[in-house]
Design a protein around this motif. Sequence first.
Motif, PDB file in Angstrom:
ATOM      1  N   GLY A 197       0.806  -1.204   0.000  1.00 52.18           N
ATOM      2  CA  GLY A 197       0.000   0.000   0.000  1.00 52.18           C
ATOM      3  C   GLY A 197       0.839   1.252   0.000  1.00 52.18           C
ATOM      4  N   TRP A 198       0.234   2.321  -0.453  1.00 57.79           N
ATOM      5  CA  TRP A 198       0.818   3.660  -0.360  1.00 57.79           C
ATOM      6  C   TRP A 198       0.007   4.482   0.625  1.00 57.79           C
ATOM      7  N   TYR A 199       0.730   5.189   1.469  1.00 58.54           N
ATOM      8  CA  TYR A 199       0.163   6.065   2.470  1.00 58.54           C
ATOM      9  C   TYR A 199       0.662   7.489   2.194  1.00 58.54           C
ATOM     10  N   ARG A 200       0.014   8.435   2.823  1.00 55.29           N
ATOM     11  CA  ARG A 200       0.549   9.790   2.814  1.00 55.29           C
ATOM     12  C   ARG A 200       0.205  10.477   4.124  1.00 55.29           C
ATOM     13  N   GLN A 201       1.070  11.421   4.460  1.00 53.06           N
ATOM     14  CA  GLN A 201       0.871  12.215   5.662  1.00 53.06           C
ATOM     15  C   GLN A 201       1.048  13.675   5.307  1.00 53.06           C
ATOM     16  N   ALA A 202      -0.061  14.378   5.329  1.00 57.14           N
ATOM     17  CA  ALA A 202      -0.039  15.810   5.047  1.00 57.14           C
ATOM     18  C   ALA A 202       0.284  16.570   6.331  1.00 57.14           C
ATOM     19  N   PRO A 203       0.791  17.772   6.220  1.00 59.57           N
ATOM     20  CA  PRO A 203       1.112  18.559   7.420  1.00 59.57           C
ATOM     21  C   PRO A 203      -0.099  18.683   8.330  1.00 59.57           C
ATOM     22  N   GLY A 204       0.106  18.371   9.602  1.00 57.86           N
ATOM     23  CA  GLY A 204      -0.958  18.498  10.576  1.00 57.86           C
ATOM     24  C   GLY A 204      -1.976  17.372  10.565  1.00 57.86           C
ATOM     25  N   HIS A 205      -1.733  16.353   9.770  1.00 59.06           N
ATOM     26  CA  HIS A 205      -2.674  15.238   9.658  1.00 59.06           C
ATOM     27  C   HIS A 205      -1.984  13.920   9.970  1.00 59.06           C
ATOM     28  N   GLN A 206      -2.801  12.920  10.288  1.00 59.65           N
ATOM     29  CA  GLN A 206      -2.278  11.574  10.486  1.00 59.65           C
ATOM     30  C   GLN A 206      -1.924  10.956   9.150  1.00 59.65           C
ATOM     31  N   ARG A 207      -1.006  10.011   9.186  1.00 63.59           N
ATOM     32  CA  ARG A 207      -0.721   9.211   8.009  1.00 63.59           C
ATOM     33  C   ARG A 207      -1.958   8.384   7.650  1.00 63.59           C
ATOM     34  N   GLU A 208      -2.252   8.259   6.360  1.00 61.69           N
ATOM     35  CA  GLU A 208      -3.430   7.511   5.952  1.00 61.69           C
ATOM     36  C   GLU A 208      -3.119   6.668   4.718  1.00 61.69           C
ATOM     37  N   LEU A 209      -3.711   5.487   4.690  1.00 57.71           N
ATOM     38  CA  LEU A 209      -3.557   4.579   3.562  1.00 57.71           C
ATOM     39  C   LEU A 209      -4.466   5.017   2.430  1.00 57.71           C
ATOM     40  N   ILE A 210      -3.894   5.255   1.252  1.00 62.65           N
ATOM     41  CA  ILE A 210      -4.682   5.798   0.155  1.00 62.65           C
ATOM     42  C   ILE A 210      -4.785   4.858  -1.047  1.00 62.65           C
ATOM     43  N   ALA A 211      -3.917   3.871  -1.148  1.00 59.99           N
ATOM     44  CA  ALA A 211      -3.963   2.956  -2.295  1.00 59.99           C
ATOM     45  C   ALA A 211      -3.421   1.600  -1.873  1.00 59.99           C
ATOM     46  N   ILE A 212      -4.075   0.551  -2.352  1.00 65.39           N
ATOM     47  CA  ILE A 212      -3.669  -0.824  -2.047  1.00 65.39           C
ATOM     48  C   ILE A 212      -3.570  -1.615  -3.337  1.00 65.39           C
ATOM     49  N   LEU A 213      -2.530  -2.428  -3.424  1.00 62.63           N
ATOM     50  CA  LEU A 213      -2.381  -3.350  -4.544  1.00 62.63           C
ATOM     51  C   LEU A 213      -2.398  -4.779  -3.995  1.00 62.63           C
ATOM     52  N   TYR A 214      -3.353  -5.565  -4.488  1.00 59.00           N
ATOM     53  CA  TYR A 214      -3.449  -6.972  -4.117  1.00 59.00           C
ATOM     54  C   TYR A 214      -2.938  -7.793  -5.305  1.00 59.00           C
ATOM     55  N   GLY A 215      -1.933  -8.603  -5.080  1.00 59.75           N
ATOM     56  CA  GLY A 215      -1.389  -9.378  -6.183  1.00 59.75           C
ATOM     57  C   GLY A 215      -0.773  -8.463  -7.219  1.00 59.75           C
ATOM     58  N   SER A 216      -1.112  -8.713  -8.495  1.00 56.69           N
ATOM     59  CA  SER A 216      -0.521  -7.923  -9.569  1.00 56.69           C
ATOM     60  C   SER A 216      -1.428  -6.830 -10.096  1.00 56.69           C
ATOM     61  N   SER A 217      -2.738  -6.960  -9.840  1.00 60.26           N
ATOM     62  CA  SER A 217      -3.607  -6.022 -10.553  1.00 60.26           C
ATOM     63  C   SER A 217      -4.850  -5.575  -9.802  1.00 60.26           C
ATOM     64  N   SER A 218      -5.204  -6.202  -8.714  1.00 53.81           N
ATOM     65  CA  SER A 218      -6.395  -5.778  -7.980  1.00 53.81           C
ATOM     66  C   SER A 218      -6.047  -4.609  -7.079  1.00 53.81           C
ATOM     67  N   THR A 219      -6.836  -3.551  -7.178  1.00 55.86           N
ATOM     68  CA  THR A 219      -6.486  -2.316  -6.472  1.00 55.86           C
ATOM     69  C   THR A 219      -7.671  -1.752  -5.706  1.00 55.86           C
ATOM     70  N   GLN A 223       8.899  13.278  -0.112  1.00 59.78           N
ATOM     71  CA  GLN A 223       8.060  14.481  -0.081  1.00 59.78           C
ATOM     72  C   GLN A 223       7.524  14.788  -1.474  1.00 59.78           C
ATOM     73  N   VAL A 224       6.233  15.023  -1.525  1.00 57.00           N
ATOM     74  CA  VAL A 224       5.584  15.511  -2.741  1.00 57.00           C
ATOM     75  C   VAL A 224       4.955  16.857  -2.407  1.00 57.00           C
TER      76      VAL A 224
END
Length: 121
Positions: free
Chosen positions: A35-57, A116-117
């Motif tokens: 999975g990919w997570y992100r943490q914006a300033p002042g916010h908790q880290r959160e899971l935003i994208a998941i990849l199961y196997g090769s192609s299920s998202t 950082q993005v």
Amino acid sequence: QVQLVESGGGLGQAGGSLTVSCAASRDTFRLNVMGWYRQAPGHQRELIAILYGSSSTAYAESVKGRFTISKDNDKNTVNLQMNLLKPEDTAVYYCNIPAGPLGTSRGQRPWGQGTQVTVSS
């Protein structure tokens, strides 16, 4: 020991694209979920994208239709292609094995340093 190493962040413009990558050990990829997570300033880290196997998202509503998670088995990397960037995508991006559903802040492995993005308007 599992190491997660994120790379590829930087400065993008609203409406533009960026790709971030996550390098991990072969054992991590054998678990077949990342999975990919992100943490914006002042916010908790959160899971935003998941990849199961090769192609299920699965994607958080905030990024659905704009972000794409994928895997490169030859390089043992998991990538997040980010299109139609918005200033609110500004955050530190992390990868990990999810320890909960979308939105969770929990991962199963020690966290990497993140990348950082920053999106300008």
